[in-house]
Enzyme design. Structure first.
Site: not given
Ligand SMILES: *[C@@H]1O[C@H](CO)[C@@H](O)[C@H](O)[C@H]1NC(C)=O
Ligand SMILES: *[C@@H]1O[C@H](CO)[C@@H](O)[C@H](O)[C@H]1NC(C)=O
Ligand SMILES: *[C@@H]1O[C@H](CO)[C@@H](O)[C@H](O)[C@H]1NC(C)=O
Length: 507
Positions: A32, A35
């Site tokens: 994963w 930002e």
């Protein structure tokens, strides 16, 4: 270990067989990302840190992942920079070069690079502010022994959640007042707080910056996060503005998280915002541009403000398996007056050119509704540029990732001047109700009547720039590997094509 750590790009015929892995966009080697964090240039190296779960392709267990590049195109994966130790996760933050060793964490001969991040305690939900530093040019980072630098207790009086949702420190040194400035976001609220420090380690709250401080901001723009803050020149003038970037959780044009910019003045304590125009404040009109930050410490000789964000606002739903979350292609950010309005201009960094080869170029040609251009061009990693004068009532359509019944259609409707990206037939859109749809924005021709479009296509994404970059639409798409065709057509009139160029990108 070594070979596994080096990003070598992906052979294009394997690309979506390889889980839609893009060619020229950064994605984590596995698992994963959300930002970007701590973007900083050190020497000739661009450092990218990012919110990363190293153990699963879902949000959680967050650390600062790390990658480096010398050209913002080819990225080399590095070990985790800020880990998750003693039950404290490393949430979002920013980096800055302490050139005068004001923090005392380096030496005069070897000043430190500072990374500010939010410490997150999953058991209690506490979020506090922390510091790490590097004295080896960003290769490794040491957590400051005096952490937290702002405790939950210190945050509590300035936050309605008692400091439980206080995060995303943006920190920089303000030359005019010789003070360090920190801006914190307050989760779920429309609020940033400004803090100052003289030693980069102990911090004093100064003021709140809230919805009421931004004249003209629509009240449905809610849940401010991930602040960035920097001065930016106004092109063609001697003016400078301070710019705040802000990622709200609600109210963006395409739904999901979005990014808007505010200009104003800053005296070292108070940010006085100019009125925002709801029609021009958004940096992106697609669904997939979330949590934008800029690279710090870019040498003055370069002078660019370059931003990037994560393309994904659907959590772990996108249909990739081994990786989740992609960095948007880095863009320059400028301010320029167009007509009477100050506009944000964004364009892909020019470094992309060195990885691109022109495969088709047409000039000075009329496109009529009887013609289809570009049908002989194929590719899944492309940079497409079109400049044209549309006739009244015409609609020009550039179809990308075309094959069978699939296509993603980028169009410009002359009437009303509407630029759109239509994902309804783009491929797999079954994974989220918002995965399809049409995203649109108004775009005027330039003062000579010419419309400029530029589209970056890369396996599972399109980023469409209009004009000089005053509007952008960024969206994820998941077509079949075989859907690699293009077409350029027009209906309802014709177009005077000044130039059409298709470049193939390969690393
Ligand atoms: C830099 O920090 C070191 C370590 O604390 C200190 O010894 C030195 O005096 C500092 N230099 C400056 C210029 O502040
Ligand atoms: C296209 O037309 C313009 C204006 O008529 C001319 O200046 C230019 O050289 C032409 N370009 C090409 C490649 O023919
Ligand atoms: C509009 O774009 C055309 C084509 O790129 C360019 O030649 C012209 O100078 C531009 N006009 C203005 C006013 O910027």
């Amino acid at each position: 270990m070594l070979a596994g750590l080096i990003w070598t790009g992906t052979l294009s015929f394997l690309a979506s067989a390889d889980d839609f892995r893009p060619t020229f966009h950064f994605v984590p080697q596995q698992n994963w990302m959300n930002e970007p964090n701590g973007l900083i240039k050190i020497g000739s190296t661009w450092h990218l840190f990012f919110q990363h779960n190293p153990t699963a392709p879902v949000w959680g267990n967050l650390v600062w992942g790390h990658a480096t590049s010398t050209n913002l195109v080819n990225w080399e994966h590095k070990p985790v920079a800020l880990g998750n130790e003693n039950g404290i996760q490393s949430f979002t933050g920013t980096s800055y070069y302490d050139v005068a060793n004001i923090s005392g964490l380096g030496t005069q001969d070897n000043p430190p690079y500072l990374a500010y991040y939010t410490g997150y305690f999953p058991n209690s939900g506490v979020q506090d502010q922390r510091l790490a530093f590097s004295v080896d040019q960003g290769a490794t980072w040491t957590k400051f022994a005096g952490n937290p630098i702002i405790s939950q207790t210190q945050e509590a009086p300035h936050d309605i959640t008692g400091g439980l949702e206080t995060r995303d420190p943006k920190v920089f040194f303000h030359d005019a007042t010789k003070k360090w400035i920190m801006i914190l976001a307050h989760g779920g609220q429309n609020k940033m707080t400004f803090w100052t420090s003289s030693d980069a380690k102990s911090w004093t709250w100064q003021n709140d910056f809230t919805l009421g401080d931004v004249p003209g901001l629509p009240s449905d723009v809610k849940g401010w996060e991930v602040p960035d803050f920097f001065p930016l020149a106004v092109e063609g003038s001697t003016d400078k503005k301070w710019v705040m970037l802000n990622t709200p959780a609600q109210g963006s044009p395409a739904g999901g998280n979005g990014v808007f910019g505010i200009t104003g003045s800053f005296d070292g304590t108070v940010f006085k915002a100019d009125p925002v125009d709801p029609a021009t404040m958004w940096l992106d009109y697609g669904r997939d541009f979330d949590g934008a930050l800029s690279w710090e410490n870019v040498p003055a000789a370069d002078g660019r403000r370059i931003i990037s964000s994560v393309m994904n606002s659907y959590g772990d739903k996108p249909p990739t398996k081994t990786w989740k979350g992609m960095l948007s292609f880095p863009r320059t950010l400028k301010l320029k007056k167009i007509g009477e309005k100050l506009r944000f201009l964004q364009l892909p960094v020019e470094e992309l050119g060195a990885a691109s080869t022109s495969v088709t170029r047409l000039t000075n040609q009329t496109l009529t509704s009887q013609q289809t251009l570009l049908s002989d061009v194929h590719g899944r990693a492309l940079d497409i540029r079109i400049s044209f004068i549309p006739s009244a009532g015409s609609k020009l359509s550039l179809s990308v990732r075309r094959g069978g019944s699939e296509e993603t259609v980028i169009s410009y409707a002359q009437s009303g001047g509407i630029l759109s990206v239509d994902r309804r037939a783009s491929g797999d859109i079954s994974w989220d109700p918002a995965a399809g749809g049409i995203h649109s924005v108004a775009l005027s021709p330039n003062a000579s009547g010419v419309v400029h479009l530029r589209a970056l296509v890369d396996e599972c994404s399109v980023e469409v720039y209009g004009g000089e970059g005053e509007v952008v639409i960024s969206d994820l798409i998941f077509p079949a590997t075989a859907s690699d065709g293009l077409s350029l057509t027009i209906s309802g009139g014709d177009a005077d094509l000044h130039e059409v160029q298709v470049l193939k990108v390969s690393l």
